[in-house]
Design an enzyme around this catalytic site. Structure first.
Site, short mmCIF file in Angstrom:
data_model
loop_
_atom_site.label_atom_id
_atom_site.label_comp_id
_atom_site.label_asym_id
_atom_site.label_seq_id
_atom_site.Cartn_x
_atom_site.Cartn_y
_atom_site.Cartn_z
N HIS A 123 0.87 -1.17 0.00
CA HIS A 123 0.00 0.00 0.00
C HIS A 123 0.92 1.23 0.00
O HIS A 123 0.91 2.03 0.93
CB HIS A 123 -0.94 -0.04 1.20
CG HIS A 123 -2.17 0.82 1.06
ND1 HIS A 123 -3.46 0.34 1.15
CD2 HIS A 123 -2.31 2.15 0.86
CE1 HIS A 123 -4.33 1.33 1.02
NE2 HIS A 123 -3.65 2.45 0.84
N ASN A 293 -11.89 -0.67 -5.10
CA ASN A 293 -12.05 0.50 -4.24
C ASN A 293 -12.94 1.49 -4.98
O ASN A 293 -12.60 1.93 -6.08
CB ASN A 293 -10.69 1.17 -3.95
CG ASN A 293 -9.83 0.31 -3.03
OD1 ASN A 293 -10.27 -0.74 -2.55
ND2 ASN A 293 -8.62 0.75 -2.78
N TYR A 295 -15.16 5.10 -4.61
CA TYR A 295 -15.55 6.30 -3.86
C TYR A 295 -16.53 7.16 -4.64
O TYR A 295 -17.49 7.68 -4.07
CB TYR A 295 -14.30 7.13 -3.51
CG TYR A 295 -13.44 6.45 -2.49
CD1 TYR A 295 -13.67 6.63 -1.13
CD2 TYR A 295 -12.41 5.57 -2.86
CE1 TYR A 295 -12.91 5.98 -0.17
CE2 TYR A 295 -11.65 4.91 -1.91
CZ TYR A 295 -11.91 5.12 -0.56
OH TYR A 295 -11.16 4.46 0.39
#
Ligand code: IFM
Length: 448
Positions: A123, A293, A295
């Site tokens: 990450h 992911n 958003y």
């Protein structure tokens, strides 16, 4: 909420997510080497207010209490990342067993509290020792990543059965090497394709290594967006096509099809000098799941001043989060149905979803109703995706704790638990209490 929990299967996984550099702190402890984020965050002008991850949420020292709080909230799945420079301080060479001990203890703690780990290997905190050799521009880094992954599988693989190789390689590539707003802070568009390829190669090498060593599940996490044109004009439709290639298919296509999208050539000059025979076969190995992911969607218009030839448009009536990102839960359903249609069948895990808002503490509480709404809308959108036949298996909320939001430092809060940085006190926000109630309803309904 009871009607919502019914829409998910009993084995649906609900969890929370964090990442090492964003929460751990303790950057010089127990033999940890420097990462590119230590160097970048200590470079004046790179991070808002000069913030660094030196202390962050001090999770390295507060780990047992943090995990206990998670368990008290009824959270049974936790996605976290391992800091490569804790395991190999230089990125290669001498292994640091004290660095691995921290994760060993973290996993034991999780299992004691009946929390299942999902571990991300990368990450963004590349050891600086590897950056000094060219970082992701150097093909060797992919092989050092495999060595690191093997060391981690070897030590933790008896208790960890779910792994993610990379988190958002698009961000490493573009924010780190093209836009320069993330470590290592380069603005060199001509290296982007090579960097992306080496990241993907390292993913393939780690998957191959895992198949020989472990029996659990392994995947990759991509940050993906549904892309809508700002208008039906020809040039905005072209913008939609190129933007999709730049943000989505640049990584989806090689991972699932072993090819790079042709549209990329309209954005970045064609270049394949760094592709060695066999690479794409390694990259497109079968995966156990795709981590997504999500958003916000991207609404785009044509703009040749931008590298992607596109710029983002926010509609005046659209609600936005503190990041300036539009709130549009239907985008999640659109994205998942598209992935399933174009790349399925592949089980999908939402490995991040959440929102930053300007939280305030009032009488020891945080009434973050906007975040609560955001989350509930996205859980509904997830249920709608299941209704449409998308094999979504899990959801990890970003984030458990407020944390170091990269170039924006501590100014943006994504947590369902508030962190008062000067005292390191944790306060469960209303959204955290709501998630906890939701999880208890889910448990009661499915497992009573
Ligand atoms: O904080 C980040 C995380 O590290 C990666 N995905 C997006 C989050 C919010 O910007």
């Amino acid at each position: 909420m009871t009607s919502l929990v019914k829409r998910f299967p009993a084995n649906f996984v609900w969890g929370v997510a964090t990442a090492a550099y964003q929460i751990e702190g303790a950057v010089t402890e127990d033999g940890r080497g420097a990462s590119i984020w230590d160097i970048f965050s200590h470079t004046p002008g790179k991070i808002l207010h000069g913030d660094t991850g030196d202390i962050a949420c001090d999770h390295y020292h507060r780990m047992p209490e943090d995990i206990h709080l998670m368990s008290q909230l009824g959270i049974a799945h936790y996605r976290f990342s391992i800091s490569w420079p804790r395991v190999f301080p230089m990125g290669y060479g001498q292994k640091n067993s004290r660095g691995l001990d921290f994760y060993d203890q973290l996993i034991d703690q999780l299992l004691q509290e009946n929390i299942e780990p999902l571990v991300t290997l990368y990450h963004w905190d590349l050891p600086q020792g590897l950056q000094d050799k060219g970082g992701w521009m150097n093909r060797d880094t992919a092989f050092y990543f495999r060595d690191y992954a093997e060391a981690v599988f070897d030590k933790l693989g008896d208790r960890v059965h779910a792994w993610i190789t990379h988190n958002e390689p698009w961000v490493t590539t573009v924010a780190g090497h093209v836009q320069g707003r993330h470590a290592p802070g380069l603005k060199q568009a001509h290296v982007a394709r090579k960097v992306a390829h080496h990241l993907l190669l390292s993913h393939g090498l780690a998957v191959e290594a895992y198949r020989g060593m472990g029996k659990g599940r392994i995947g990759i996490t991509l940050n993906l967006h549904p892309v809508y044109p700002a208008s039906s004009q020809e040039e905005d439709l072209r913008a939609q096509r190129l933007h999709d290639a730049f943000h989505n298919t640049w990584f989806l296509d090689p991972v699932f099809k072993g090819t790079y999208p042709q549209e990329l050539d309209e954005i970045l000059p064609p270049d394949d000098k760094f592709i060695v025979e066999g690479d794409l076969n390694l990259i497109r190995q079968p995966l156990d799941f795709l981590g997504v992911n999500y958003y916000a969607p991207h609404r785009v218009r044509w703009n040749t001043e931008e590298i992607s030839h596109t710029s983002l448009v926010i509609l005046p009536e659209e609600p936005i989060t503190a990041m300036g990102w539009p709130v549009d839960a239907k985008g999640l359903t659109d994205l998942l149905t598209r992935i399933h249609h174009d790349y399925g069948p592949i089980p999908i895990v939402i490995t991040e979803n959440g929102a930053a808002y300007d939280d305030v503490v009032q009488d020891g509480q945080v009434h973050d109703t906007s975040r609560q709404h955001y989350l509930e809308m996205h859980w509904n959108a997830l249920a709608a995706s299941l209704d449409q036949g998308v094999p979504v298996e899990g959801y990890y909320l970003w984030s458990f704790l407020d944390n170091f939001e990269w170039a924006l430092g501590y100014s943006k809060r994504f947590g369902i638990v508030y962190v008062d940085y000067p005292t390191q006190q944790r306060i469960v926000k209303d959204s955290g209490l709501a998630y906890s109630r939701f999880l208890r309803d889910f448990q009661e309904y499915h497992h009573r």
